[in-house]
Every structure is written in C-alpha cells, then in structure tokens.
Design a protein around this motif. Structure first.
Motif, short mmCIF file in Angstrom:
data_model
loop_
_atom_site.label_atom_id
_atom_site.label_comp_id
_atom_site.label_asym_id
_atom_site.label_seq_id
_atom_site.Cartn_x
_atom_site.Cartn_y
_atom_site.Cartn_z
N ILE A 175 0.87 -1.18 0.00
CA ILE A 175 0.00 0.00 0.00
C ILE A 175 0.90 1.23 0.00
O ILE A 175 1.67 1.44 0.94
N GLY A 176 0.80 2.02 -1.05
CA GLY A 176 1.72 3.13 -1.26
C GLY A 176 1.43 4.38 -0.46
O GLY A 176 0.39 4.50 0.21
N GLU A 177 2.33 5.33 -0.56
CA GLU A 177 2.37 6.52 0.30
C GLU A 177 1.09 7.35 0.27
O GLU A 177 0.62 7.81 1.32
N THR A 178 0.52 7.59 -0.90
CA THR A 178 -0.65 8.48 -0.98
C THR A 178 -1.96 7.71 -1.14
O THR A 178 -2.99 8.30 -1.48
N ALA A 179 -1.93 6.40 -0.88
CA ALA A 179 -3.15 5.60 -0.94
C ALA A 179 -4.10 6.01 0.19
O ALA A 179 -3.68 6.36 1.29
N VAL A 180 -5.40 5.94 -0.10
CA VAL A 180 -6.44 6.22 0.89
C VAL A 180 -7.41 5.05 0.86
O VAL A 180 -7.93 4.69 -0.21
N ILE A 181 -7.66 4.45 2.03
CA ILE A 181 -8.61 3.35 2.14
C ILE A 181 -9.66 3.76 3.16
O ILE A 181 -9.35 4.05 4.31
N HIS A 182 -10.90 3.78 2.73
CA HIS A 182 -12.00 4.17 3.62
C HIS A 182 -12.41 2.98 4.50
O HIS A 182 -11.81 1.90 4.44
N ASN A 183 -13.45 3.17 5.29
CA ASN A 183 -13.88 2.15 6.24
C ASN A 183 -14.44 0.91 5.55
O ASN A 183 -14.95 0.97 4.42
N LYS A 202 -0.60 13.30 -5.27
CA LYS A 202 -1.43 12.09 -5.15
C LYS A 202 -1.18 11.20 -6.35
O LYS A 202 -1.43 11.56 -7.49
N ARG A 203 -0.68 10.00 -6.09
CA ARG A 203 -0.34 9.10 -7.20
C ARG A 203 -0.74 7.65 -6.92
O ARG A 203 -0.38 6.75 -7.66
N HIS A 204 -1.47 7.44 -5.82
CA HIS A 204 -1.94 6.11 -5.46
C HIS A 204 -3.47 6.10 -5.38
O HIS A 204 -4.10 7.15 -5.28
N PRO A 205 -4.07 4.92 -5.36
CA PRO A 205 -5.54 4.84 -5.42
C PRO A 205 -6.23 5.31 -4.15
O PRO A 205 -5.66 5.29 -3.05
N THR A 206 -7.49 5.69 -4.33
CA THR A 206 -8.43 5.88 -3.23
C THR A 206 -9.46 4.76 -3.32
O THR A 206 -10.07 4.55 -4.37
N VAL A 207 -9.63 4.05 -2.23
CA VAL A 207 -10.56 2.91 -2.19
C VAL A 207 -11.70 3.29 -1.25
O VAL A 207 -11.49 3.51 -0.05
N CYS A 208 -12.90 3.38 -1.79
CA CYS A 208 -14.04 3.86 -1.01
C CYS A 208 -14.64 2.75 -0.15
O CYS A 208 -14.25 1.58 -0.23
N GLU A 209 -15.59 3.11 0.66
CA GLU A 209 -16.18 2.22 1.65
C GLU A 209 -16.79 0.97 1.01
O GLU A 209 -17.44 1.04 -0.03
#
Length: 275
Positions: A175-183, A202-209
């Motif tokens: 899981i990379g530096e700018t990744a965001v994983i929601h609940n 921002k260069r990594h994914p955002t993973v929503c709930e």
C-alpha cells in the motif's frame, strides 16, 4: 488516518473496548486450559495485562522486536501512541470484528489478535502513521521496515486507512504513500495499491467504503474505486471504477454490477457479471 470520533473515545466506544477485552480474556483463559503448552504464551500476551491497549502494545512490540530497537522501547512508543490517540484502539476493535464477521475460519476475537498477520500489520501501521503525523518520520519508516520483514506486508506510514479493514492472509500486500482506504474494506493476499509515474502529489488509489479487492489484484495510479465495488482476482486496474461495479481482467474492465455487500460477503466469484 481519520476517524469521526476524534482523539477521544466516546462512552459507547469505551464500553465496547471493555466488552471486547472481557471476551479476549475469556477466550485466552479457555485456550490456556485447553492447551497447557501455550499457557505461558496466553498469559504473557493477554491474561497478565490490565486492558486492551496494554496487551496490544506488548504483543506488537514483541512482534517488531529487533537488536536495534528492543521490544521494551517499542512498547513504550506504542503505548504512548494509544494514550495520545485512543481512536486507534477503536479502529483495532473494528478490525478485529471485521475478521470475526467476514472470515468463516475465524470464530474467536483471539485469532486475529494473536495469529493473523494482516490484523497485526495494520495495527502496527497505525502506530507508524501516528509517528509520521508527529514528524517522527525516521521512526515511522523503521516501523514500516519491521512490519514488512515480520509480516510480509508493506504499508507506507503516510497512507491513510480507515477502520473495519480486513487483509486476509496478507502476504505480499503493498500500500503506497498516498493511498487512501476508507472504512469497511476487505482485500486479500498479494494486492497492490501502487503508484503510477514518478511525479509528486497524489499518485496512489483511493478505495471507497465497502470495496472488495480480490487476491492478486493490482490497482495502480491516482484512481478511485467507488463504494461497494468488486475487483476480480488477478486484475490490473488502471482507471477509476464506478460504485457498485465489478471489474476483472488485464487491464480490468466492467463485467457487471457488484450486488450485495462485497467487502462483507467476501465472495470473489463473478457470478453477478453480464454475459
């Protein structure tokens, strides 16, 4: 790491922590009686401690122990983080419950707490993330390195993870530096949330709930995986995925709707796909 409860545990969260701790004590006591060879282990890891933060800080510190930074020193760091940000304990409880509710092989809270490296890696990451936000970045990177070596999971301390996170089996997860994983996100082994390009920002994914990322999937770049989407096993995802959509393939393409609650159902089959 964000949490709507802020830095203080609510009365409800405190009561839940006490309830889970009582459950862990009961399970450890029963396990100790059932398997005498492990009695000292259960006592050292759980039964000898006053509460969940004390037990978890002891257990993680022993997992991350090294000659350079011994367990006693690590335990002080971890316990201090829990004291400053009790919401990390609320997140740990949500993560334990995620395993208990989503993994049919998990019938006790004690199992992820003591034996599941995905759970242990995420709790160790939470401490590294706390250190990163406190500008103790060199120690945070040390934690990252120890987590990678001990658990086979590489989570950058600057990444942002919510709660109710389940990483099943966990080996090879990046899981990379700018990744965001929601609940309430579930993923399996060999998943990569990677960057694309060498520019900053921002260069990594955002993973929503509510998203399920199946075994071996690679999700690359500054893209968004929408709420309750499902990523098929072995897929390479290079563009954003709409909410409630199943994608699969290399490169991944929409193959149908993601019905139900993918992260909670843990169903990696693609039978909801279009013909």
């Amino acid at each position: 790491m964000t949490d709507e409860d802020g830095d203080l545990m609510t009365a409800e969260a405190t009561a839940e922590a006490s309830q889970i701790w009582s459950q862990l004590l009961n399970e450890a006591q029963a396990a100790s009686a059932t398997e005498p060879c492990l009695a000292s282990y259960y006592h050292g890891a759980v039964l000898n401690h006053r509460d969940l933060p004390a037990s978890l800080s002891f257990h993680l510190a022993n997992k991350l122990d090294s000659h350079a930074v011994p367990a006693m020193m690590l335990r002080e760091v971890i316990a201090g983080a829990y004291c400053e940000e009790p919401r990390m304990i609320s997140a740990a409880i949500a993560d334990m419950k995620a395993y208990y509710e989503r993994d049919p092989a998990c019938d006790q809270y004690l199992m992820p707490f003591l034996y599941f490296k995905g759970f242990q890696a995420v709790q160790s990451y939470r401490v590294a993330n706390y250190l990163w936000r406190q500008e103790r970045k060199t120690l945070a990177l040390y934690f990252q390195n120890q987590i990678s070596q001990e658990f086979g999971v590489d989570i950058h301390p600057a990444a942002s993870l919510g709660k109710g996170i389940m990483i099943d089996h966990a080996t090879g997860v990046v899981i990379g530096e700018t990744a965001v994983i929601h609940n309430d996100v579930s993923m399996l082994h060999s998943v990569t949330l990677g960057g694309s390009g060498c520019e900053g920002g921002k260069r990594h994914p955002t993973v929503c709930e509510g998203v399920l990322i199946s075994a071996g999937a690679k999700v690359l770049g500054n893209i968004c995986i929408g709420r309750q989407a499902k990523i098929g096993a072995g897929s390479v995802v290079l563009s954003s995925v709409p909410a409630h959509t199943t994608v699969a393939g290399v490169p991944a393409k929409p193959v149908g709707a993601s019905s139900g609650r993918p992260a909670l159902d843990m169903d990696q089959q693609l039978d909801d796909c279009c013909d």
